[in-house]
Design a protein around this motif. Structure first.
Motif, PDB file in Angstrom:
ATOM      1  N   LYS A 152       1.683  -6.063   4.876  1.00 36.12           N
ATOM      2  CA  LYS A 152       2.960  -5.950   5.593  1.00 36.12           C
ATOM      3  C   LYS A 152       3.394  -7.300   6.164  1.00 36.12           C
ATOM      4  N   LEU A 153       2.434  -8.069   6.663  1.00 31.83           N
ATOM      5  CA  LEU A 153       2.767  -9.406   7.159  1.00 31.83           C
ATOM      6  C   LEU A 153       3.294 -10.287   6.031  1.00 31.83           C
ATOM      7  N   GLN A 154       2.684 -10.182   4.862  1.00 35.78           N
ATOM      8  CA  GLN A 154       3.162 -10.965   3.725  1.00 35.78           C
ATOM      9  C   GLN A 154       4.577 -10.563   3.348  1.00 35.78           C
ATOM     10  N   MET A 155       4.858  -9.270   3.345  1.00 34.46           N
ATOM     11  CA  MET A 155       6.213  -8.811   3.038  1.00 34.46           C
ATOM     12  C   MET A 155       7.197  -9.305   4.112  1.00 34.46           C
ATOM     13  N   ALA A 156       6.773  -9.269   5.370  1.00 30.36           N
ATOM     14  CA  ALA A 156       7.639  -9.732   6.453  1.00 30.36           C
ATOM     15  C   ALA A 156       7.879 -11.230   6.367  1.00 30.36           C
ATOM     16  N   ASN A 157       6.940 -11.947   5.728  1.00 25.23           N
ATOM     17  CA  ASN A 157       7.077 -13.395   5.577  1.00 25.23           C
ATOM     18  C   ASN A 157       7.708 -13.784   4.248  1.00 25.23           C
ATOM     19  N   GLY A 158       8.332 -12.835   3.548  1.00 26.09           N
ATOM     20  CA  GLY A 158       9.130 -13.179   2.387  1.00 26.09           C
ATOM     21  C   GLY A 158       8.658 -12.702   1.035  1.00 26.09           C
ATOM     22  N   ALA A 159       7.466 -12.089   0.943  1.00 26.65           N
ATOM     23  CA  ALA A 159       6.990 -11.614  -0.355  1.00 26.65           C
ATOM     24  C   ALA A 159       7.908 -10.525  -0.898  1.00 26.65           C
ATOM     25  N   CYS A 160       8.127 -10.528  -2.225  1.00 22.29           N
ATOM     26  CA  CYS A 160       9.009  -9.545  -2.852  1.00 22.29           C
ATOM     27  C   CYS A 160       8.299  -8.243  -3.150  1.00 22.29           C
ATOM     28  N   GLY A 161       6.992  -8.248  -3.098  1.00 17.54           N
ATOM     29  CA  GLY A 161       6.162  -7.100  -3.416  1.00 17.54           C
ATOM     30  C   GLY A 161       4.727  -7.575  -3.410  1.00 17.54           C
ATOM     31  N   ILE A 162       3.832  -6.762  -3.951  1.00 17.47           N
ATOM     32  CA  ILE A 162       2.431  -7.161  -3.995  1.00 17.47           C
ATOM     33  C   ILE A 162       1.870  -6.936  -5.399  1.00 17.47           C
ATOM     34  N   THR A 163       0.698  -7.504  -5.627  1.00 18.63           N
ATOM     35  CA  THR A 163      -0.054  -7.315  -6.851  1.00 18.63           C
ATOM     36  C   THR A 163      -1.374  -6.648  -6.493  1.00 18.63           C
ATOM     37  N   VAL A 164      -1.809  -5.691  -7.310  1.00 17.78           N
ATOM     38  CA  VAL A 164      -3.120  -5.073  -7.129  1.00 17.78           C
ATOM     39  C   VAL A 164      -3.875  -5.143  -8.442  1.00 17.78           C
ATOM     40  N   ALA A 165      -5.192  -4.964  -8.353  1.00 22.89           N
ATOM     41  CA  ALA A 165      -6.020  -4.935  -9.553  1.00 22.89           C
ATOM     42  C   ALA A 165      -6.331  -3.517  -9.975  1.00 22.89           C
ATOM     43  N   LYS A 166      -6.306  -2.581  -9.048  1.00 20.17           N
ATOM     44  CA  LYS A 166      -6.786  -1.233  -9.312  1.00 20.17           C
ATOM     45  C   LYS A 166      -5.774  -0.183  -8.860  1.00 20.17           C
ATOM     46  N   VAL A 167      -5.803   0.962  -9.532  1.00 21.48           N
ATOM     47  CA  VAL A 167      -4.922   2.066  -9.158  1.00 21.48           C
ATOM     48  C   VAL A 167      -5.229   2.515  -7.734  1.00 21.48           C
ATOM     49  N   SER A 168      -6.503   2.567  -7.387  1.00 25.12           N
ATOM     50  CA  SER A 168      -6.871   3.013  -6.041  1.00 25.12           C
ATOM     51  C   SER A 168      -6.322   2.075  -4.973  1.00 25.12           C
ATOM     52  N   GLU A 169      -6.241   0.777  -5.261  1.00 25.98           N
ATOM     53  CA  GLU A 169      -5.607  -0.149  -4.321  1.00 25.98           C
ATOM     54  C   GLU A 169      -4.131   0.162  -4.179  1.00 25.98           C
ATOM     55  N   ALA A 170      -3.478   0.460  -5.301  1.00 22.43           N
ATOM     56  CA  ALA A 170      -2.056   0.814  -5.254  1.00 22.43           C
ATOM     57  C   ALA A 170      -1.845   2.068  -4.415  1.00 22.43           C
TER      58      ALA A 170
END
Length: 368
Positions: A50-68
């Motif tokens: 959430k901090l990354q999104m608040a600092n300008g990230a457009c979204g995130i990347t994950v490696a695993k479905v469970s992380e998503a």
């Protein structure tokens, strides 16, 4: 409370350093006119995402479905699954997330594309996909150039439920570089092969909206290649001793620390810390290159080298004189922050030596 009140081993994140690292990535992205989509396998934390999104990230990347699944539950609604999925079990779990978030899937072969198409066609679900390109790591991914074009044509012509929007790569082999000049060469090719492959696709009538590159050691290089639209550094949120060894960061930029106590001391010979492989992990490099000395950098004590780890003990040599004694505490910058974060249930958020919050490592152990 003061960090001295914490029991050990404890995991600390310096909020000032971490926020500065985020701002640096965001500033770089803004300078280049591109987006950034950090890989959260480094921190596995909803609060940090959430901090990354608040600092300008457009979204995130994950490696695993469970992380998503964890991140969607935490309110993150734009996620690239940077892993080629084909099993019906995983695709069913992904499909359950579509009403809640934008989920982008990865394709790296015709066979895998056919499995994904076969799953989503009966439920008439449109899926955004990006092609994974192998820029030299020799792990997952289709080769750049003509092989990428052929796969793009297959997806566009034979997979009506898959909507191809992007190409991406990860130059993880940069971790095996022996000097920064080699990292620069790897980073330039990382960006150039994506741009050239995208242009080839567009010359054949297949639009490529997103051209994404990753790897913390290379993002400042590949992200400058004209035509790149996105970067995906993960480790850059914390940095670690491996990044310092590669020349990609300094110790002052390393936000994640393991706090340990001296539990045994043989003066002039060795001391033992209460941090073994279950809190520091065993990494001493990545992809074949050892870039660090020992099993973590002991802050402020260059005379201490953690030579070996058992499960609960960090055995350190003493090179010269040391002021450390029994029950003294140290902070250790881990060799590989991503592996260490996954060993702890929680991380204590610190500012100027004071614990201001404690965050759960939400996706710890989520490896499916």
């Amino acid at each position: 409370m003061d960090i001295t009140q914490l029991d050990t081993p404890s995991l600390l994140v310096d909020l000032d350093i971490m926020e500065a690292n985020m701002r640096q990535v965001d500033d770089f992205a803004k300078e280049q006119g591109i987006a950034w989509r950090p890989h959260i396998k480094t921190h596995k934390s909803i609060e940090i995402a959430k901090l990354q999104m608040a600092n300008g990230a457009c979204g995130i990347t994950v490696a695993k479905v469970s992380e998503a699944e964890v991140m969607v539950k935490g309110g993150i609604d734009n996620i690239l699954v940077a892993y080629p999925l084909a099993s019906r079990t995983k695709l069913k779990r992904v499909a359950a997330l579509f009403p809640l978030a934008t989920i982008i899937l990865t394709i790296d072969s015709e066979e895998q594309a056919a499995h994904v198409q076969e799953f989503f066609q009966p439920i008439d679900q449109e899926v955004e996909v990006w092609l994974k390109i192998d820029s030299g790591l020799k792990r997952c991914g289709v080769d750049p150039g003509e092989p990428t074009l052929r796969l793009a044509q297959y997806v566009s012509e034979r997979c009506p439920n898959l909507k191809l929007k992007g190409l991406y790569t990860h130059a993880g082999h940069s971790y095996a570089a022996t000097d920064y000049e080699q990292i620069e060469r790897i980073g330039r090719y990382e960006g150039e092969c994506i741009v050239a492959s995208a242009q080839l696709c567009e010359e054949h009538g297949i639009p490529i909206e997103v051209r994404s590159v990753g790897s913390t050691p290379t993002f400042r290089i590949s992200g400058k290649v004209p035509g790149i639209t996105e970067i995906r550094p993960g480790n850059a949120v914390f940095y670690d001793a491996i990044q310092v060894g590669l020349g990609a960061a300094t110790y002052s930029q390393c936000a994640l620390r393991v706090m340990a106590t001296v539990v045994s001391h043989r003066p002039g010979e060795r001391l033992v810390l209460d941090t073994g492989s279950k809190s520091l992990a065993l990494d001493q490099g990545a992809h074949g290159n050892a870039t660090v000395k020992g099993f973590g950098h002991v802050v402020g004590h260059p005379e201490i080298v953690i030579q070996r780890l058992s499960e609960e003990h960090g055995v350190a040599s003493i090179e010269g004189e040391t002021s450390l004694r029994l029950l003294d505490r140290v902070q250790i910058i881990p060799n590989h922050a991503c592996a260490v974060m996954n060993l702890f249930d929680q991380v204590h958020v610190v500012r100027e030596g004071q614990v201001i919050d404690t965050w759960k490592v939400d996706a710890r152990g989520h490896v499916q």
